[in-house]
Each structure stands twice: as structure tokens, then as C-alpha cells.
Design a protein around this motif. Structure first.
Motif, PDB file in Angstrom:
ATOM      1  N   VAL A  96     -87.130  85.649 -12.774  1.00  0.00           N
ATOM      2  CA  VAL A  96     -86.779  84.581 -11.840  1.00  0.00           C
ATOM      3  C   VAL A  96     -86.105  85.210 -10.625  1.00  0.00           C
ATOM      4  CG1 VAL A  96     -85.385  82.511 -11.483  1.00  0.00           C
ATOM      5  CG2 VAL A  96     -86.508  82.883 -13.692  1.00  0.00           C
ATOM      6  N   LYS A  97     -86.657  84.934  -9.444  1.00  0.00           N
ATOM      7  CA  LYS A  97     -86.068  85.421  -8.198  1.00  0.00           C
ATOM      8  C   LYS A  97     -85.360  84.300  -7.443  1.00  0.00           C
ATOM      9  CE  LYS A  97     -87.217  89.752  -8.004  1.00  0.00           C
ATOM     10  NZ  LYS A  97     -86.261  90.819  -7.813  1.00  0.00           N
ATOM     11  N   LEU A  98     -85.776  83.058  -7.684  1.00  0.00           N
ATOM     12  CA  LEU A  98     -85.159  81.918  -7.018  1.00  0.00           C
ATOM     13  C   LEU A  98     -85.210  80.723  -7.958  1.00  0.00           C
ATOM     14  CD1 LEU A  98     -84.506  80.736  -3.868  1.00  0.00           C
ATOM     15  CD2 LEU A  98     -86.523  79.465  -4.546  1.00  0.00           C
ATOM     16  N   HIS A  99     -84.141  79.935  -7.951  1.00  0.00           N
ATOM     17  CA  HIS A  99     -84.068  78.734  -8.782  1.00  0.00           C
ATOM     18  C   HIS A  99     -83.330  77.665  -7.979  1.00  0.00           C
ATOM     19  CE1 HIS A  99     -82.265  76.681 -12.600  1.00  0.00           C
ATOM     20  NE2 HIS A  99     -83.128  75.916 -11.978  1.00  0.00           N
ATOM     21  N   ASP A 100     -84.021  76.601  -7.631  1.00  0.00           N
ATOM     22  CA  ASP A 100     -83.428  75.470  -6.913  1.00  0.00           C
ATOM     23  C   ASP A 100     -83.517  74.231  -7.787  1.00  0.00           C
ATOM     24  OD1 ASP A 100     -82.729  76.719  -4.512  1.00  0.00           O
ATOM     25  OD2 ASP A 100     -84.746  76.460  -3.687  1.00  0.00           O
ATOM     26  N   GLU A 101     -82.478  73.392  -7.737  1.00  0.00           N
ATOM     27  CA  GLU A 101     -82.453  72.139  -8.496  1.00  0.00           C
ATOM     28  C   GLU A 101     -82.161  70.991  -7.541  1.00  0.00           C
ATOM     29  OE1 GLU A 101     -79.296  72.802 -11.298  1.00  0.00           O
ATOM     30  OE2 GLU A 101     -80.636  73.762 -12.719  1.00  0.00           O
ATOM     31  N   GLN A 102     -82.891  69.887  -7.726  1.00  0.00           N
ATOM     32  CA  GLN A 102     -82.688  68.698  -6.917  1.00  0.00           C
ATOM     33  C   GLN A 102     -82.698  67.463  -7.811  1.00  0.00           C
ATOM     34  OE1 GLN A 102     -84.216  71.879  -5.144  1.00  0.00           O
ATOM     35  NE2 GLN A 102     -85.850  70.652  -5.926  1.00  0.00           N
ATOM     36  N   PRO A 103     -81.852  66.480  -7.497  1.00  0.00           N
ATOM     37  CA  PRO A 103     -81.965  65.207  -8.206  1.00  0.00           C
ATOM     38  C   PRO A 103     -83.155  64.433  -7.647  1.00  0.00           C
ATOM     39  CG  PRO A 103     -80.227  65.088  -6.565  1.00  0.00           C
ATOM     40  CD  PRO A 103     -80.743  66.493  -6.546  1.00  0.00           C
ATOM     41  N   ARG A 104     -83.761  63.620  -8.472  1.00  0.00           N
ATOM     42  CA  ARG A 104     -84.870  62.769  -8.032  1.00  0.00           C
ATOM     43  C   ARG A 104     -84.580  61.350  -8.479  1.00  0.00           C
ATOM     44  NH1 ARG A 104     -85.523  65.631  -4.493  1.00  0.00           N
ATOM     45  NH2 ARG A 104     -87.089  67.252  -4.331  1.00  0.00           N
TER      46      ARG A 104
END
Length: 173
Positions: free
Chosen positions: A136-144
Motif C-alpha cells: 500500500v502506497k496510499l490509503h484515503d478514507e471518505q464518509p459516504r
């Protein structure tokens, strides 16, 4: 500007918070989206991966989690390119896996569960099953959700819609 001295200071109570508070209370979280960008650990090493290995890794995640998912695959026969695209749908969410045919995999995961552990387990199983040369090089989290969601439910909390003042954020107090 070292000599700058502010002449005024303002508090949140100096502003009308009516509309931001309406938006805050209108948020209804429906789930969580995570985007993972995976890269080969050693770029000069030729990847020992093809579309069948990516599919097997995705199927392994669903087997381990006891999830019945419908997986659709699109590859060079469907579109012009070297990689492949997988779409998976199940009752608890969906995933999109895009492989560039070389060093990069994008994993876009949506679940109705907001727990980070669910998403982290998904990507860990995906990597450990057949893709150990990737990391894993990037991990983004967003609420939906609905109501211009910008917060996860754990950040907003649940409250009685008839008494939203019980859960007012600090900035309106």
C-alpha cells in the motif's frame, strides 16, 4: 510580516451558525469509501501477475470473509490497454480493482460499515493471498451518505432528530 499585529479577533459566536448547523444535522452516513493505491515493492522486478491472479486474490477476500459477491471482469478485449478492471458487488458494499498491467493497482472499496478494520482486512487479505510483491502506497478514507456528508457517524454521533440541540458541535456552543 513580523510587525503585523491583529486589531480584531473573532469567535465562532460572532457568526451566524444557522446554515452550517442545519447542514451538520442533515448528514446521514451510509457507509465508508476507501481508496488504496498499491505498487510493486521493487519496481525493477518484473511483476509475476496477470489478470487471473488479480481475480483469484479478489475471490480469496470474498471466500475468507464469507461474502457472496458478483464479480465482473473487463480486460484488453473490452478496452484498449494492458491491464484489467474488476467490479464486485455484494449486499454490504462494492469494490473496484483497476490494474495497469504493470506496477500499479487501484482498489476502491465501499462498505455500509464504517469500521476501518473491515477495509484494512480486505486489502491485507487481497495482498497476502496472491500479491505479496505489492504494498500500500496510499490509503484515503471518505464518509459516504446523504445531506452533504463530510463526517463519519462516529464523529457526528447519532441523535434524536426531534432534539438535534442535544448533539450540537462545540463550534455552536
Amino acid at each position: 510580516m513580523p510587525s503585523f499585529q491583529p486589531t480584531n479577533s473573532f469567535l465562532s459566536s460572532d457568526y451566524d451558525q444557522t446554515e452550517p448547523l442545519k447542514q451538520y444535522h442533515s448528514q446521514v452516513s451510509l457507509g465508508k469509501q476507501s481508496v488504496f493505491q498499491l505498487e510493486l515493492k521493487v519496481v525493477f522486478k518484473p511483476p509475476m501477475v496477470d489478470s487471473s491472479i488479480i481475480r483469484e486474490a479478489l475471490e480469496e477476500v470474498f471466500r475468507d470473509e464469507n461474502i457472496t459477491a458478483k464479480i465482473e471482469q473487463f480486460d484488453g478485449e473490452t478496452f484498449d490497454g494492458d491491464g484489467c478492471l474488476f467490479l464486485a458487488f455484494w449486499d454490504g458494499g462494492s469494490s473496484i480493482v483497476l490494474w495497469d498491467g504493470r506496477n500499479h493497482i487501484d482498489l476502491n472499496l465501499f462498505t455500509h460499515y464504517e469500521k476501518s478494520q473491515v477495509h484494512n482486512t480486505f486489502v491485507a487479505t487481497f495482498l497476502l493471498s496472491k500479491l505479496r510483491d505489492y504494498e500500500v502506497k496510499l490509503h484515503d478514507e471518505q464518509p459516504r451518505g446523504i445531506g452533504r456528508v463530510v463526517n463519519f457517524e462516529k464523529d457526528v454521533g447519532t441523535f434524536d432528530l426531534n432534539k438535534p440541540e442535544d448533539r450540537d458541535p462545540r463550534w455552536v456552543q
